[in-house]
Design an enzyme around this catalytic site. Structure first.
Site, PDB file in Angstrom:
ATOM      1  N   SER A  30       0.795  -1.223   0.000  1.00 59.06           N
ATOM      2  CA  SER A  30       0.000   0.000   0.000  1.00 59.06           C
ATOM      3  C   SER A  30       0.833   1.281   0.000  1.00 59.06           C
ATOM      4  CB  SER A  30      -0.935  -0.064   1.202  1.00 59.06           C
ATOM      5  OG  SER A  30      -1.826   0.994   1.155  1.00 59.06           O
TER       6      SER A  30
ATOM      7  N   ASP B  25      -2.025   1.333  -3.387  1.00 58.89           N
ATOM      8  CA  ASP B  25      -2.867   0.236  -3.886  1.00 58.89           C
ATOM      9  C   ASP B  25      -4.309   0.687  -4.070  1.00 58.89           C
ATOM     10  OD1 ASP B  25      -3.395   0.412  -1.164  1.00 58.89           O
ATOM     11  OD2 ASP B  25      -3.587  -1.744  -0.876  1.00 58.89           O
TER      12      ASP B  25
ATOM     13  N   ASN C 126      -7.120   9.349   6.939  1.00 57.54           N
ATOM     14  CA  ASN C 126      -6.157   9.105   5.853  1.00 57.54           C
ATOM     15  C   ASN C 126      -6.823   8.758   4.517  1.00 57.54           C
ATOM     16  OD1 ASN C 126      -6.844   6.347   5.993  1.00 57.54           O
ATOM     17  ND2 ASN C 126      -5.085   5.826   7.265  1.00 57.54           N
TER      18      ASN C 126
HETATM   19  C1  G16 Z   1      -3.731   0.337   6.378  1.00 54.38           C
HETATM   20  C2  G16 Z   1      -5.092   0.092   6.973  1.00 54.38           C
HETATM   21  C3  G16 Z   1      -5.703   1.397   7.405  1.00 54.38           C
HETATM   22  C4  G16 Z   1      -4.765   2.130   8.349  1.00 54.38           C
HETATM   23  C5  G16 Z   1      -3.383   2.279   7.713  1.00 54.38           C
HETATM   24  C6  G16 Z   1      -2.360   2.850   8.654  1.00 54.38           C
HETATM   25  O1  G16 Z   1      -3.893   1.134   5.242  1.00 54.38           O
HETATM   26  O2  G16 Z   1      -5.907  -0.543   6.018  1.00 54.38           O
HETATM   27  O3  G16 Z   1      -6.917   1.113   8.036  1.00 54.38           O
HETATM   28  O4  G16 Z   1      -5.246   3.390   8.655  1.00 54.38           O
HETATM   29  O5  G16 Z   1      -2.915   0.999   7.309  1.00 54.38           O
HETATM   30  O6  G16 Z   1      -2.211   2.000   9.754  1.00 54.38           O
HETATM   31  P1  G16 Z   1      -1.104   2.214  10.838  1.00 54.38           P
HETATM   32  O7  G16 Z   1      -1.312   3.589  11.385  1.00 54.38           O
HETATM   33  O8  G16 Z   1      -1.349   1.136  11.853  1.00 54.38           O
HETATM   34  O9  G16 Z   1       0.244   2.118  10.165  1.00 54.38           O
HETATM   35  P2  G16 Z   1      -3.071   0.877   3.927  1.00 54.38           P
HETATM   36  O10 G16 Z   1      -3.686   1.800   2.948  1.00 54.38           O
HETATM   37  O11 G16 Z   1      -1.634   1.205   4.242  1.00 54.38           O
HETATM   38  O12 G16 Z   1      -3.256  -0.567   3.641  1.00 54.38           O
END
Ligand code: G16
Length: 554
Positions: free
Chosen positions: A68, A288, A388
């Site tokens: 991502s 992604d 985000n």
């Molecule tokens: C993923 C999750 C999101 C989350 C983000 C950041 O997003 O699907 O729900 O907000 O990670 O998470 P963290 O703050 O724990 O690093 P993505 O778009 O990176 O797959």
């Protein structure tokens, strides 16, 4: 589990020894890290996906190779459950266990224990499972996908189908459609988006012979798969003028100075955008394409952007849905339907105030769409968004079938042109356009665009819905981020002991101050969020909290 099955697992796992001295952990959205260290994990998640399918009556499961928003040298794996949502959280501990099993024998014994506990039959001549594999544009994706294929194939009778390069939400949508018995190819996905978008465009109120004025949308594709897919989609859309930049084809690096995560965190314009774009409506996707933010450049003299983040998209969607619900006649199911919204601790305080002023039920969940999705599913219509830009709208099965029968009833009564019929039709079209499996930047862009056309709003007008409280996010690198343990809503730190008291003392110094810390589940950092009445104050609060993190965690 019979001997042939055990031999198959032992043989294939010899090919994928686990990396030394790395503790792998199923994070916010699956496993993620340096791509060079992930082959064994992806192979093992391949096995897990087959077990998940067999547990659920051989329903199709999806595996997406992506990291991502992370840097291009990282990669990861996300699992789509048969519903199209994230892997059931009950299975995450098993995912952690097998990812860290130190030998083929330990791996097989963990699998054996698990299948017995879950009463899953595997082995020769047992039921077959089907796993669909997708990957984003990362160079490491192809070899990791092969590891997933070997994992899937090592459970006898199971099949891995390589669907190719996709956005994460496309794969989730396809898995959901397949398991509902619907058409589920990538073309079906595009066809579904363009036809429901067209339907909403046709329902825009226009007086007399007025033609809708369409202004251009500039899209930042993060140099990833989203930019490429939205280019493919563009040909089938009318009433939308898209200019797509950062598709990755012109040498730009994935997520480097571009993309939704960069724009949302830094609040500066991405590469490829400049003073010539002042005042234009711009959208940014992540690597992604499961996240979306909007922005515009207010003045030539600075690289700062005016950000319209997930909170603002949520407000726009909520306003539009509420307007349609208000147009329903006074029948019980329609008027009394429950519209609710879900946010996380990162939601800007001003957005929550605004949603409450609209009379909406606002609930909070922990970071991670899996947590928000679960809460949104409790409403007739549940809208969830992380600041985000990750979010979507869920319609309950019962409310949706009520809408469809209402639409038919009004048509049969000759009230096809009524305001009520139009409102019902808009809600049905939204339920088709929006990806109900998971947040999807492509369907999100189309919904934002059609709502702005419906309202006759510019991006600036939309931004005036409320004024964000100034905020700042910082990443702090520490030796061990797991030393930070938070409360369930992540607004307070329980560990390290004493840090929350120190954070509270800082917060008290700032009018409208709010701050929290949490360990990221996708990057090796502790995240700091702060907001306050001025930008200087938010920056200063974030910096002092970051200093506290450094001093408590070394
Ligand atoms: C993923 C999750 C999101 C989350 C983000 C950041 O997003 O699907 O729900 O907000 O990670 O998470 P963290 O703050 O724990 O690093 P993505 O778009 O990176 O797959």
């Amino acid at each position: 589990m019979d001997e042939i099955q055990i031999a198959s697992l032992l043989k294939s796992s010899e090919l994928f020894p686990i990396p030394q001295s790395v503790k792998l952990s199923y994070g916010t959205a699956g496993f993620r890290g340096d791509a060079k260290l992930l082959e064994s994990t992806v192979y093992r998640v391949g096995i897990l996906s087959v077990l998940r399918s067999l547990k659920l009556g051989s329903a199709t499961v999806g595996l997406m190779i992506t990291a991502s928003h992370n840097k291009v040298s990282d990669n990861g794996i996300k699992v789509s459950d048969p519903s199209g949502g994230m892997l059931s959280q009950e299975w995450e501990p098993f995912a952690d266990q097998i990812a860290n099993a130190s030998s083929p024998q330990e791996l097989v014994s963990l699998i054996r224990e698990f299948v017995e506990k879950e009463e899953i039959m595997i082995g020769e001549k047992k039921k077959s499972a089907e796993v669909w594999l997708g990957r984003d544009t990362r160079p490491s994706g192809e070899s990791l996908l092969r590891a997933a294929e070997i994992g899937v194939g090592s459970v006898l009778g199971s099949v891995a189908i390589d669907i190719g390069v996709l956005t994460t939400p496309q794969l989730h949508w396809m898995v959901r459609a397949k398991n509902k018995g619907l058409k589920a190819t990538e073309n079906d996905y595009f066809e579904n988006l363009s036809s429901s978008f067209r339907c909403l465009i046709d329902l825009i109120p226009v007086s007399g012979n007025d033609k809708l004025e369409i202004s251009k949308l500039l899209v930042d594709g993060a140099n990833g798969v989203g930019g490429q897919k939205i280019e493919e989609l563009r040909g089938s859309l009318s009433n939308l003028d898209l200019e797509i930049r950062n598709t990755g084809r012109d040498g730009g690096v994935l997520n480097e100075g571009v993309g939704a995560d960069f724009v949302q965190k830094e609040k500066v314009l991405p590469l490829g955008f400049g003073s010539q774009d002042v005042g234009m409506r711009c959208a940014s996707l992540d690597g992604d394409a499961d996240r979306l933010v909007y922005f515009y450049i207010p003045s030539e003299s600075s690289d700062k952007v005016e950000l319209l983040d997930g909170d603002k998209i949520l407000s726009l969607f909520a306003l539009f849905i509420k307007e349609q619900l208000n147009a329903l006649d006074d029948d019980k199911e329609g008027k009394q339907s429950r519209l609710g919204v879900v946010q996380t601790a990162y939601a800007n305080g001003a957005s929550t105030d605004h949603l409450r002023q609209l009379g909406l039920d606002v609930v909070f969940a922990k970071t991670g769409v899996k947590h928000l999705h679960e809460k949104a599913a409790e409403f007739d219509i549940g809208i969830y968004f992380e600041a985000n830009g990750h979010g979507t709208i869920l319609f309950s099965e019962s409310f949706l079938s009520w809408l469809v029968s209402k639409q038919k009833e009004l048509t049969d009564k000759g009230q096809g042109g009524s305001e009520e019929h139009k409102a019902v039709s808009r809600l049905v079209a939204v339920s088709n356009l929006i990806n109900q499996a998971v947040g999807d930047a492509l369907s999100g862009v189309l919904l934002v665009e059609v709502i702005l056309q419906h309202m006759g709003w510019s991006v600036q007008k939309w931004n005036e819905l409320y004024k964000d409280l100034p905020s700042r996010q910082i990443k702090v690198e520490v030796p061990d981020r797991t030393a930070v343990v938070t409360t369930s809503e992540e607004t307070e730190a329980l560990r390290p002991l004493g840090i929350q008291g120190a954070i509270n003392s800082e917060i008290k110094k700032y009018p409208r101050g709010r701050a929290f810390i949490r360990p990221s589940g996708t990057e090796d950092v502790v995240r700091v969020y702060a907001e306050a009445s001025t930008q200087e104050a938010a920056d200063s609060l974030a910096n002092s909290v970051a200093q506290l993190v450094k001093s408590f965690l070394g």
